[in-house]
Enzyme design. Structure first.
Site, PDB file in Angstrom:
ATOM      1  CG  ASP A  47      31.826  37.020  36.097  1.00  0.00           C
ATOM      2  OD1 ASP A  47      31.909  38.253  35.995  1.00  0.00           O
ATOM      3  OD2 ASP A  47      32.822  36.273  36.127  1.00  0.00           O
ATOM      4  CE1 TYR A  52      37.640  32.936  34.777  1.00  0.00           C
ATOM      5  CE2 TYR A  52      35.252  33.019  34.688  1.00  0.00           C
ATOM      6  CZ  TYR A  52      36.443  33.461  35.213  1.00  0.00           C
ATOM      7  OH  TYR A  52      36.423  34.431  36.182  1.00  0.00           O
ATOM      8  CE  LYS A  77      35.583  38.186  35.026  1.00  0.00           C
ATOM      9  NZ  LYS A  77      34.921  36.894  34.820  1.00  0.00           N
ATOM     10  CG  HIS A 109      40.533  37.987  33.496  1.00  0.00           C
ATOM     11  ND1 HIS A 109      40.012  36.831  32.955  1.00  0.00           N
ATOM     12  CD2 HIS A 109      40.456  37.825  34.838  1.00  0.00           C
ATOM     13  CE1 HIS A 109      39.646  36.024  33.935  1.00  0.00           C
ATOM     14  NE2 HIS A 109      39.900  36.599  35.081  1.00  0.00           N
TER      15      HIS A 109
END
Length: 281
Positions: A47, A52, A77, A109
């Site tokens: 994931d 990120y 996401k 998200h």
């Protein structure tokens, strides 16, 4: 049971019951090694997310693992974009960074980014259209949401041609978000649990150490096992090889009803989930 054990999503797809989370894993060697180790240990569900900033490293680790693509389940996401066109471009960018032709799961998200308040329903409908297009164009196998409450899901369900199969929320013994989980269940939406260990705060609860000793397990293993008993899909994250391995070793024991009930009673002991309508982004 093992890391390859699956839940069946509402669209018929199989999803491994435990995923490996990469939030706060820095792009470069840290994220690369973490994912590489996770895949070596036996994780098949990874994931990540655009925000990120580590999709390239995650993708490199996937490629270097040599594991066949159809044996893996990869999630990313969509960040806080607001138009169908921008969301389409974001998916393509994520796929390029990951080095993949498709992702197995693509999530919105957050449901109510600051820039689109109070018009979150229109924004979510617009980006959802791009995600549905992703499914139709074989760039995505399933779509879902993250951090959505019933008030966000209801308007989306009214306009969605393809229904969300997952809602990834913060769920751990300190905050089970019962109302959200009940809504998910009622609409055949699987609850994925991010921060299943309460971003580490769970380890301060001394009674959990006693339960762990009883099963000759660690606190992390007990809490992750509890998450599976509850029907959640936990996404533990770590960049430490020993912890990555430890978090996977949760399939050879069952918690007693008494211990599950005690863990259920820990509300508020290690923090609560944020209100998605008040996040500062």
């Amino acid at each position: 049971m093992a890391l390859t054990e699956t839940y069946t999503l509402s669209n018929g797809m199989e999803i491994p019951k435990v995923g490996f989370g990469t939030w706060q894993s820095k792009d470069g060697e840290e994220a690369y090694q973490a994912v590489k180790t996770a895949l070596e240990v036996g994780y098949r569900h990874i994931d990540t997310a655009a925000v990120y900033g580590n999709e390239e490293s995650v993708g490199r680790a996937i490629k270097d693992s040599g594991i066949a693509r159809d044996k893996l389940f990869i999630t990313t996401k969509l960040w806080d974009l607001g138009t169908t066109e921008d969301a389409r471009a974001a998916l393509d960018e994520s796929l390029e960074k990951l080095g993949l032709d498709y992702v197995d799961l693509y999530l919105i998200h957050w449901p109510n980014p600051k820039a689109f308040r109070p018009n979150f329903a229109e924004r979510n409908a617009a980006v959802w259209k791009a995600m549905e297009d992703g499914v139709k164009n074989n760039k995505v196998r399933a779509i879902g949401v993250s951090n959505f409450h019933p008030r966000h899901l209801e308007p989306l369900l009214e306009v969605a041609e393809i229904k969300p199969v997952v809602n990834q929320i913060m769920v751990n013994p300190s905050d089970q978000q019962e109302e959200v989980v009940a809504f998910n269940k009622a609409h055949d939406i699987l609850t994925e649990a991010y921060s299943p260990l309460g971003t580490g705060k769970i380890f301060a609860i001394t009674e959990l150490a006693d339960i762990a000793d009883k099963y000759e397990k660690t606190v992390a293993q007990v809490v992750l096992r509890w998450s599976l008993h509850k029907g959640y899909l936990p996404l533990p994250k770590s960049v430490t090889a020993s912890r990555i391995k430890e978090n996977a070793d949760i399939f050879d024991f069952d918690l007693s009803d008494e211990d599950i009930a005690f863990i259920d009673s820990l509300h508020g002991k290690a923090g609560l989930a944020r209100n998605p309508d008040e996040v500062n982004h």
